[in-house]
Design a protein around this motif. Structure first.
Motif, PDB file in Angstrom:
ATOM      1  N   SER A   1     -11.999 -47.794  30.865  1.00  0.00           N
ATOM      2  CA  SER A   1     -13.441 -48.036  30.927  1.00  0.00           C
ATOM      3  C   SER A   1     -14.202 -47.250  29.870  1.00  0.00           C
ATOM      4  CB  SER A   1     -13.972 -47.687  32.322  1.00  0.00           C
ATOM      5  OG  SER A   1     -13.839 -46.300  32.582  1.00  0.00           O
TER       6      SER A   1
ATOM      7  N   THR B   1     -13.826 -50.226  26.955  1.00  0.00           N
ATOM      8  CA  THR B   1     -14.979 -51.055  27.300  1.00  0.00           C
ATOM      9  C   THR B   1     -16.292 -50.389  26.911  1.00  0.00           C
ATOM     10  OG1 THR B   1     -13.679 -51.823  29.199  1.00  0.00           O
ATOM     11  CG2 THR B   1     -15.998 -52.419  29.148  1.00  0.00           C
TER      12      THR B   1
ATOM     13  N   ASN C   1     -16.040 -56.755  28.812  1.00  0.00           N
ATOM     14  CA  ASN C   1     -16.114 -56.805  30.272  1.00  0.00           C
ATOM     15  C   ASN C   1     -15.055 -57.731  30.851  1.00  0.00           C
ATOM     16  OD1 ASN C   1     -18.306 -55.043  31.169  1.00  0.00           O
ATOM     17  ND2 ASN C   1     -19.639 -56.379  29.978  1.00  0.00           N
TER      18      ASN C   1
ATOM     19  N   VAL D   1     -11.979 -56.596  33.491  1.00  0.00           N
ATOM     20  CA  VAL D   1     -11.675 -57.208  34.784  1.00  0.00           C
ATOM     21  C   VAL D   1     -10.233 -57.709  34.823  1.00  0.00           C
ATOM     22  CG1 VAL D   1     -12.254 -59.114  36.337  1.00  0.00           C
ATOM     23  CG2 VAL D   1     -14.081 -57.823  35.217  1.00  0.00           C
TER      24      VAL D   1
ATOM     25  N   LEU E   1      -7.885 -54.804  35.063  1.00  0.00           N
ATOM     26  CA  LEU E   1      -7.992 -54.198  36.390  1.00  0.00           C
ATOM     27  C   LEU E   1      -7.116 -54.937  37.390  1.00  0.00           C
ATOM     28  CD1 LEU E   1      -9.299 -52.465  38.647  1.00  0.00           C
ATOM     29  CD2 LEU E   1     -11.199 -54.097  38.651  1.00  0.00           C
ATOM     30  N   LEU E   2      -7.109 -56.273  37.290  1.00  0.00           N
ATOM     31  CA  LEU E   2      -6.351 -57.084  38.239  1.00  0.00           C
ATOM     32  C   LEU E   2      -4.884 -57.225  37.858  1.00  0.00           C
ATOM     33  CD1 LEU E   2      -8.970 -59.950  38.800  1.00  0.00           C
ATOM     34  CD2 LEU E   2      -8.534 -57.973  40.261  1.00  0.00           C
TER      35      LEU E   2
END
Length: 256
Positions: A80, A84, A181, A185, A188-189
């Motif tokens: 992050s 990001t 972004n 995501v 993250l998954l």
């Protein structure tokens, strides 16, 4: 009688002083940005507390949930901030001409990028400290060598910084915002952060294993959860991503 020379002596400050000042400025700007704080601090913290409290043993496997989740969310914190957050902030600085103007100052361009990296490292140190305290309060029992953890975090930071700067220096700011972004995501998954890679089909896992977030989360989990030695394979993957990302950013980054 002593003569005092009051004539001005214009000139830039020493590079080291300029570098420290720019690093401090970058850090203050990040900590004052509510959206950046949401991305870098609030989201990993909420995920750690939420998934540690919710019964997801079927996902995380046997043992305490926090022992599985804490290493993955430390990796998410690096993603992050180094990727990001840095990509979005640098992309809009480039769009508004901030980088162009800073490039015309006595501050060398390499020092500007170094200051951004220093800001990332300071922020990550705060993130790691905060997440570690919360995880310990939730019953986390870390193991392994601190040196291995530091090596993983440093190489992970280098890998994601290179990729973030590459994106910010080649795409338009709006495209960088959307892409950064979206990547956040997806990783993250599918990066082993909260869902083990063993849950994915073998063909898909073969690809996911090569991602920097997977190497970072699996390496941290191997050390902190299982007490393993130096995770050379994960460090190797991160090293390759670091070299490729930083080299590509240096080659293709556009200041305007």
């Amino acid at each position: 009688m002593t003569t005092v020379d009051y004539s001005p002596k214009p000139g830039p400050a020493p590079v080291g002083r300029m570098l420290l000042a720019q690093t401090a400025l970058e850090t203050r700007m990040l900590l004052r940005n509510g959206e950046q704080l949401l991305l870098t601090v609030v989201i990993p913290t909420v995920l750690l507390v939420l998934f540690s409290a919710v019964d997801v043993v079927a996902v995380t496997g046997p043992g305490k949930r926090v022992d599985f989740l804490a290493p993955g969310l430390l990796a998410l914190a690096v993603l992050s901030t180094a990727f990001t957050g840095q990509a979005i902030a640098t992309g809009f600085e480039r769009r508004y001409g901030v980088l162009k103007r800073l490039g015309a100052t006595p501050l060398p361009r390499w020092a500007l990028l170094t200051a951004k990296t220093g800001c990332v490292l300071v922020t990550e140190a705060l993130q790691v400290a905060l997440l570690s305290v919360i995880a310990l309060a939730l019953g986390w029992s870390p193991h392994g060598s601190p040196l291995s953890v530091v090596l993983l975090l440093v190489l992970g930071t280098a890998a994601f910084s290179g990729l973030g700067l590459l994106m910010a220096g080649t795409l338009k700011a709006e495209a960088t915002l959307a892409a950064a972004n979206l990547v956040f995501v997806l990783l993250l998954l599918g990066g082993g952060v909260i869902v083990p890679l063993t849950k994915f089909p073998s063909a898909v896992r073969a690809v996911l294993d090569l991602l920097p977030i997977s190497a970072l989360s699996d390496g941290l989990r191997a050390v902190l959860q299982n007490g393993a030695g130096v995770p050379w394979s994960d460090l190797g993957i991160l090293a390759v991503w670091s070299v490729l990302g930083l080299a590509a950013a240096a080659r293709f980054f556009r200041w305007e």
